[in-house]
Design a protein around this motif. Sequence first.
Motif, PDB file in Angstrom:
ATOM      1  N   VAL A  73      -1.048  -6.123   0.442  1.00  0.00           N
ATOM      2  CA  VAL A  73      -1.850  -5.002   0.994  1.00  0.00           C
ATOM      3  C   VAL A  73      -0.513  -4.099   0.882  1.00  0.00           C
ATOM      4  CG1 VAL A  73      -3.332  -6.022   2.577  1.00  0.00           C
ATOM      5  CG2 VAL A  73      -1.095  -5.788   3.231  1.00  0.00           C
ATOM      6  N   GLU A  75       0.525   0.545   1.478  1.00  0.00           N
ATOM      7  CA  GLU A  75      -0.077   1.952   1.725  1.00  0.00           C
ATOM      8  C   GLU A  75       0.580   3.074   0.572  1.00  0.00           C
ATOM      9  OE1 GLU A  75       2.806   1.616   2.511  1.00  0.00           O
ATOM     10  OE2 GLU A  75       2.889   2.922   4.320  1.00  0.00           O
ATOM     11  N   ARG A 230     -13.895  -0.647  -1.307  1.00  0.00           N
ATOM     12  CA  ARG A 230     -12.975   0.120  -0.871  1.00  0.00           C
ATOM     13  C   ARG A 230     -12.705  -0.839   0.727  1.00  0.00           C
ATOM     14  NH1 ARG A 230     -15.107   4.392   1.424  1.00  0.00           N
ATOM     15  NH2 ARG A 230     -13.076   5.337   1.698  1.00  0.00           N
ATOM     16  N   CYS A 232     -10.029  -1.957   3.216  1.00  0.00           N
ATOM     17  CA  CYS A 232      -8.872  -1.809   3.973  1.00  0.00           C
ATOM     18  C   CYS A 232      -8.603  -2.616   5.260  1.00  0.00           C
ATOM     19  CB  CYS A 232      -9.229  -0.216   4.903  1.00  0.00           C
ATOM     20  SG  CYS A 232      -9.284   1.097   3.535  1.00  0.00           S
ATOM     21  N   ASP A 334     -11.621   3.632   5.235  1.00  0.00           N
ATOM     22  CA  ASP A 334     -10.903   3.850   6.466  1.00  0.00           C
ATOM     23  C   ASP A 334     -11.180   4.652   7.594  1.00  0.00           C
ATOM     24  OD1 ASP A 334     -10.743   6.178   5.094  1.00  0.00           O
ATOM     25  OD2 ASP A 334      -8.539   6.361   4.590  1.00  0.00           O
ATOM     26  N   GLY A 337     -10.610   3.077  10.763  1.00  0.00           N
ATOM     27  CA  GLY A 337      -9.432   2.562  11.008  1.00  0.00           C
ATOM     28  C   GLY A 337      -8.591   2.784  12.084  1.00  0.00           C
ATOM     29  N   ILE A 360      -2.542   1.222   8.532  1.00  0.00           N
ATOM     30  CA  ILE A 360      -3.789   1.198   8.072  1.00  0.00           C
ATOM     31  C   ILE A 360      -3.418   1.086   6.475  1.00  0.00           C
ATOM     32  CG2 ILE A 360      -6.102   1.978   7.455  1.00  0.00           C
ATOM     33  CD1 ILE A 360      -5.912   3.450  10.095  1.00  0.00           C
ATOM     34  N   ALA A 361      -3.754  -0.156   5.850  1.00  0.00           N
ATOM     35  CA  ALA A 361      -3.645  -0.458   4.506  1.00  0.00           C
ATOM     36  C   ALA A 361      -4.481  -0.559   3.676  1.00  0.00           C
ATOM     37  CB  ALA A 361      -2.264  -1.708   4.362  1.00  0.00           C
ATOM     38  N   GLN A 362      -4.368  -0.574   2.205  1.00  0.00           N
ATOM     39  CA  GLN A 362      -5.498  -0.915   1.333  1.00  0.00           C
ATOM     40  C   GLN A 362      -5.004  -2.128   0.652  1.00  0.00           C
ATOM     41  OE1 GLN A 362      -4.045   2.444   1.264  1.00  0.00           O
ATOM     42  NE2 GLN A 362      -5.730   2.933   2.827  1.00  0.00           N
TER      43      GLN A 362
END
Length: 377
Positions: A73, A75, A230, A232, A334, A337, A360-362
Amino acid sequence: MATAAASPATAPSSFPSTARKSTLPTLRVSRKLKLAPSALSSDPSPAFRSVTAFAPATVANLGPGFDFLGCAVAEASLSLGDTITATLDPALPPGTVAISAVTSPARPDLAARLSRDPLRNCAGIAAAATLRALGIRSHAVSLELAKGLPLGSGLGSSAASAAAAVKAVDALFGSLLSPHELVLAGLESEKAVSGFHADNIAPAILGGFVLVQSYDPFKLVQLPCPPSLRLCFVLVTPDFEAPTSKMRAALPKHVDIGQHVRNASQAAALVASVLLGDAAGIGSAMSSDGIVEPTRAPLIPGMAAVKAAALEAGALGCTISGAGPTAVAVIQGDEKGEQIARRMIDAFWSAGKLKATATIAQLDRAGARVISTSRLE
């Protein structure tokens, strides 16, 4: 950081007599280990003077996948991870590794806690393992570590340092190692620091979701995830350190067969959901660990309330990230999020009297990567 069984080396007579003697602790690369055939005839030539590599944070276990499932993970700013600059250093004895600097831009106090002794720093251990795998005997490398992850957070802090180190050192000599060999080099560090498990180091290097199919023989499976997903992650870390050794000591020594079957089915469902791009399925499976999470959650003040708050706020699933104390909630996109993060932070305070921060990460599909290089002069 754990101690590696190695000692500083002295320069052989062929080393330039004009070089200054290093005052930094160095880690000798063992020559007794078996080298790849290509490394036996001569050392690989350096491709760069220095290389900077980044490795992302990781979420291990993912609920029911204890020690065999994990994902990377990150950002956009690449602050959620560690960065290593590996530089050729002719002032050091050949075949050695030294750590010239440790910084922590977001957490200045953390840098002082990390040893610059490569025998006691996971980046140094991993870098030495990489030189050993490459068969490097005529060059030495110094490392600069920029630490972006807190210690004992459950976000793969030691794995990020190790992954960035192996990527940077391998690239320094032309990127000769396979992804599998990079993971094995990084695993040498993990083995010394927190035990022989690859659910952090493998995704930190490879990116995405990774399944550790077997440790003997060592076999990894990268799980392809549809680009349209997508996914997150809301990562909420309380002001509380959870050492991996302590959290492992809390695990049950025996597991009921019914619990085993249920956890195995949930782990299989998680893998299937990743392959199908089913975010709801991923979240549901992550929330369904009946063996590890129930024993660790009581050791993290407020964790049960944090999980409940995340699910009530609309998260698809929530569990402990790695050994904790970070709580990880999964969402599709997100949009929710920040709302979910606020609810989780509030729950940590109200139920556990712990301050917490959120990111908040992807899903990071790239893993460890080179972000800059410096040419040979």
